[in-house]
Scaffold this motif. Structure first.
Motif, PDB file in Angstrom:
ATOM      1  N   ARG A  87       0.861  -1.189   0.000  1.00 26.47           N
ATOM      2  CA  ARG A  87       0.000   0.000   0.000  1.00 26.47           C
ATOM      3  C   ARG A  87       0.896   1.237   0.000  1.00 26.47           C
ATOM      4  NH1 ARG A  87      -0.953   2.201   4.837  1.00 26.47           N
ATOM      5  NH2 ARG A  87      -0.705   0.178   5.856  1.00 26.47           N
TER       6      ARG A  87
ATOM      7  N   ARG B 177      -4.791   6.353  -1.415  1.00 21.09           N
ATOM      8  CA  ARG B 177      -3.935   5.204  -1.152  1.00 21.09           C
ATOM      9  C   ARG B 177      -4.178   4.164  -2.232  1.00 21.09           C
ATOM     10  NH1 ARG B 177      -2.689   8.764   1.548  1.00 21.09           N
ATOM     11  NH2 ARG B 177      -2.286   8.854   3.807  1.00 21.09           N
TER      12      ARG B 177
ATOM     13  N   VAL C 205      -7.226   0.149   5.574  1.00 19.06           N
ATOM     14  CA  VAL C 205      -7.268   0.452   4.141  1.00 19.06           C
ATOM     15  C   VAL C 205      -6.921  -0.801   3.336  1.00 19.06           C
ATOM     16  CG1 VAL C 205      -6.348   1.895   2.287  1.00 19.06           C
ATOM     17  CG2 VAL C 205      -6.681   2.864   4.569  1.00 19.06           C
TER      18      VAL C 205
ATOM     19  N   LEU D 175      -9.536  -3.365   2.356  1.00 16.32           N
ATOM     20  CA  LEU D 175     -10.373  -3.191   1.169  1.00 16.32           C
ATOM     21  C   LEU D 175      -9.986  -4.168   0.065  1.00 16.32           C
ATOM     22  CD1 LEU D 175     -10.534   0.720   1.038  1.00 16.32           C
ATOM     23  CD2 LEU D 175     -12.339  -0.847   1.791  1.00 16.32           C
ATOM     24  N   SER D 176      -8.856  -4.844   0.240  1.00 14.74           N
ATOM     25  CA  SER D 176      -8.437  -5.886  -0.707  1.00 14.74           C
ATOM     26  C   SER D 176      -9.302  -7.130  -0.599  1.00 14.74           C
ATOM     27  CB  SER D 176      -6.976  -6.269  -0.433  1.00 14.74           C
ATOM     28  OG  SER D 176      -6.876  -6.927   0.827  1.00 14.74           O
TER      29      SER D 176
ATOM     30  N   ILE E 245      -6.506  -1.202  -6.216  1.00 16.03           N
ATOM     31  CA  ILE E 245      -7.623  -0.484  -5.606  1.00 16.03           C
ATOM     32  C   ILE E 245      -7.139   0.880  -5.142  1.00 16.03           C
ATOM     33  CG2 ILE E 245      -9.165  -0.440  -3.595  1.00 16.03           C
ATOM     34  CD1 ILE E 245      -9.332  -3.490  -3.824  1.00 16.03           C
TER      35      ILE E 245
ATOM     36  N   ALA F 126      -8.037   4.060  -2.889  1.00 18.10           N
ATOM     37  CA  ALA F 126      -8.909   4.308  -1.744  1.00 18.10           C
ATOM     38  C   ALA F 126      -8.609   5.668  -1.129  1.00 18.10           C
ATOM     39  CB  ALA F 126      -8.722   3.213  -0.697  1.00 18.10           C
ATOM     40  N   SER F 127      -9.553   6.148  -0.337  1.00 21.84           N
ATOM     41  CA  SER F 127      -9.361   7.379   0.420  1.00 21.84           C
ATOM     42  C   SER F 127     -10.273   7.344   1.638  1.00 21.84           C
ATOM     43  CB  SER F 127      -9.652   8.603  -0.458  1.00 21.84           C
ATOM     44  OG  SER F 127      -9.261   9.787   0.216  1.00 21.84           O
ATOM     45  N   HIS F 128     -10.363   8.469   2.351  1.00 26.18           N
ATOM     46  CA  HIS F 128     -11.235   8.534   3.518  1.00 26.18           C
ATOM     47  C   HIS F 128     -11.649   9.972   3.766  1.00 26.18           C
ATOM     48  CE1 HIS F 128      -7.373   9.722   5.282  1.00 26.18           C
ATOM     49  NE2 HIS F 128      -8.082  10.330   6.212  1.00 26.18           N
TER      50      HIS F 128
END
Length: 342
Positions: free
Chosen positions: A236, A244, A295, A298-299, A325, A327-329
């Protein structure tokens, strides 16, 4: 119902707790948490929360044993004081508590001291290392800095026993100090500043002076069974701002496999590497869940839950993570709840 306890963790333990509770098998858990701060974020997802005391190592282990026995804890996931807890793991097992910790105490001690662990990795040759020196006097620092600059490196420094980014500084002699004063807090210091500060004492705690790595930084979240056999690895990296990327870089997946085969770290561990001139070099290995592990989940790999499942003696097969993938938040307001067991 299975009882799981996380002692003093980071705020992201809120996510770990929910990941264990909301598992894919529908297994039922009662989640316990302790922290010195009764309103700490990590406690907000717990079914039962208590304030934990500040105690020296031996007394803290006794507190943990009493807590596990009083609450019939099946699985204990420590972060605080992992080393003294690991040294007494058989006492926990004797009362029916499985502890998610590296039980190889000499290895755990090395992992928590960057100098010792760097020396170990150099002996194995399993991955590339940055050029570095360990110093504890200003004269040693000056010599190390000169050698690194002579090799063409930019230079950074960090205490050997720090966690995360604590104490990390980059030496930059071209900063506008006045502009820095009015700007954001940063990690840059000049060589002269470091020499001045270190000259104020005869000796200081061990510090690593090392090659500054300027490429992508990756956290490789890894899952192993109780025997240290690798079940999943998810590299990651930051992809700009809050983004990310879960990125299946073959050489990083190979590093995770070699680390697992060499050190047999059980359950969750995290390998941090950073590139320099196209070569990934070791920063550190953390024998615990990382701050960004939620995070990597999420995989499709529920890292915290699968570690608990393995600790309970259940079979966990090799996983097939989903990669590529992005990703964020975002922040989300929430109502705080008071502890159920003040």
């Amino acid at each position: 119902m299975t009882n799981v306890w996380l002692n003093r963790w980071f705020s992201v333990a809120y996510h770990y707790t929910n990941l264990i509770r909301n598992n894919e098998d529908g297994m039922k858990f009662t989640m316990y948490g302790t922290h010195p701060d009764p309103r700490h974020m990590s406690l907000q997802a717990c079914d039962h929360a208590e304030v934990e005391p500040a105690l020296p190592d031996a007394d803290y282990v006794e507190f943990c044993l009493e807590f596990c026995q009083r609450n019939s804890i099946d699985v204990f996931i420590p972060r605080l004081k992992m080393l003294p807890i690991a040294a007494q793991v058989q006492r926990f097992e004797s009362i029916g508590t499985q502890v998610i910790v590296c039980q190889d105490v000499p290895l755990l001690k090395k992992l928590m001291d960057k100098h010792e662990f760097y020396e170990s990795v150099l002996e194995t040759g399993i991955m590339e290392m940055p050029d570095y020196y360990v110093v504890n006097t200003v004269e040693q620092f000056q010599s190390a800095y000169a050698k690194l600059v002579e090799k063409g490196h930019k230079v950074c420094l960090k205490p050997t026993n720090s966690e995360g980014g604590m104490g990390f500084r980059v030496i930059d002699n071209n900063r506008d100090r006045l502009q820095d004063l009015f700007g954001a807090i940063n990690r840059y210091v000049s060589y002269e500043e470091v020499v001045r500060l270190l000259s104020s004492v005869e000796r200081f705690d061990d510090m690593m002076v090392m090659e500054l790595l300027e490429g992508y930084e990756y956290s490789i979240d890894s899952l192993a069974n109780s025997n240290g056999e690798l079940l999943a690895a998810v590299p990651r990296r930051k992809a700009g701002g809050r983004l990310r990327l879960l990125d299946p870089v073959p050489e990083l997946l190979a590093i995770a496999q070699r680390v697992a085969e060499t050190y047999r770290i059980p359950y969750n561990f995290n390998i941090q590497v950073k590139y320099n001139h196209g070569v990934p070099k070791l920063l550190e290995i953390n024998p615990r869940m990382s701050g960004g592990l939620h995070v990597s989940c999420l995989s499709g790999v529920n890292f915290p839950y699968l570690a608990v499942k393995s600790a309970l003696g259940m079979d966990v097969p090799v996983q097939t993570p989903h990669y590529n993938i992005l990703a964020s938040h975002i922040e989300q307001p929430m109502l705080m709840k008071e502890m159920t067991n003040p």
